[in-house]
Write a protein that holds these residues in place. Structure first.
Motif, short mmCIF file in Angstrom:
data_model
loop_
_atom_site.label_atom_id
_atom_site.label_comp_id
_atom_site.label_asym_id
_atom_site.label_seq_id
_atom_site.Cartn_x
_atom_site.Cartn_y
_atom_site.Cartn_z
N CYS A 81 67.55 40.17 57.16
CA CYS A 81 68.24 40.81 56.04
C CYS A 81 67.24 41.71 55.31
CB CYS A 81 68.79 39.74 55.10
SG CYS A 81 69.41 40.41 53.54
N CYS A 129 71.70 35.60 50.98
CA CYS A 129 71.77 36.21 49.64
C CYS A 129 73.13 36.86 49.37
CB CYS A 129 70.66 37.24 49.46
SG CYS A 129 70.82 38.71 50.49
N HIS A 137 67.38 42.73 52.36
CA HIS A 137 67.33 42.42 50.93
C HIS A 137 66.49 41.18 50.64
CE1 HIS A 137 70.25 45.55 50.12
NE2 HIS A 137 70.96 45.08 51.14
N CYS A 138 66.80 40.07 51.30
CA CYS A 138 66.04 38.83 51.04
C CYS A 138 64.91 38.64 52.05
CB CYS A 138 66.97 37.62 51.03
SG CYS A 138 67.73 37.23 52.62
N CYS A 160 74.84 39.07 54.68
CA CYS A 160 73.77 38.08 54.76
C CYS A 160 74.32 36.73 54.28
CB CYS A 160 72.59 38.51 53.91
SG CYS A 160 71.28 37.27 53.85
N SER A 185 74.30 39.70 50.30
CA SER A 185 74.36 41.17 50.23
C SER A 185 74.84 41.75 51.57
CB SER A 185 72.99 41.75 49.86
OG SER A 185 72.04 41.34 50.79
#
Ligand SMILES: [Zn+2]
Length: 127
Positions: free
Chosen positions: A113, A92, A115-116, A89, A94
């Motif tokens: 993403c 972020c 995660h974010c 990503c 990750s």
């Protein structure tokens, strides 16, 4: 059977898409040749075995090839076949497995993403 065989051939080729496309394609061609070869041998009556014996051999061969194709597809579906590899990503930083929903543009993908939760153009993660 034909649908499963050819799906396995295509999967084998795509398996090598990221790094070894020629090897994946040659594997698929070899797998296809192995599938067809007993039919040629039967038509040529190699070994003078007769149509009945060759017919039984070809049927057994096809069942084994079907099992091998199903096993290959099952194995590849267990996370072995990731066409796009792990993604990084740009927001972020990750790394994550690529989601199914994305817009593909070569090695870049426009995807969300996990995660974010933001949408980005991502690239393959460096190992
Ligand atoms: Zn992110």
């Amino acid at each position: 059977m034909t649908c499963l065989f050819h799906s396995a051939f295509v999967a084998m080729t795509l398996w090598g898409l990221r790094q070894r496309i020629v090897l994946g394609f040659l594997g698929a061609v070899l797998f296809h040749w192995i599938g067809n070869m007993p039919i040629f041998l039967m038509n040529w009556n190699v070994g003078n075995l007769g149509a009945g014996t060759w017919s039984i051999f070809v049927q057994c061969h096809l069942v084994l090839l079907l099992i091998a194709s199903a096993a290959l597809l099952l194995w590849l579906s267990q996370g072995v076949l990731t066409f796009y590899g792990r993604r990084a990503c740009p927001g972020c930083g990750s790394h994550y497995d690529p989601p199914l929903l994305a817009i593909n543009l070569g090695r870049s993908r426009y995807e969300r993403c996990p995660h974010c939760q933001k949408w980005h153009w991502s690239n393959p993660a460096k190992a």
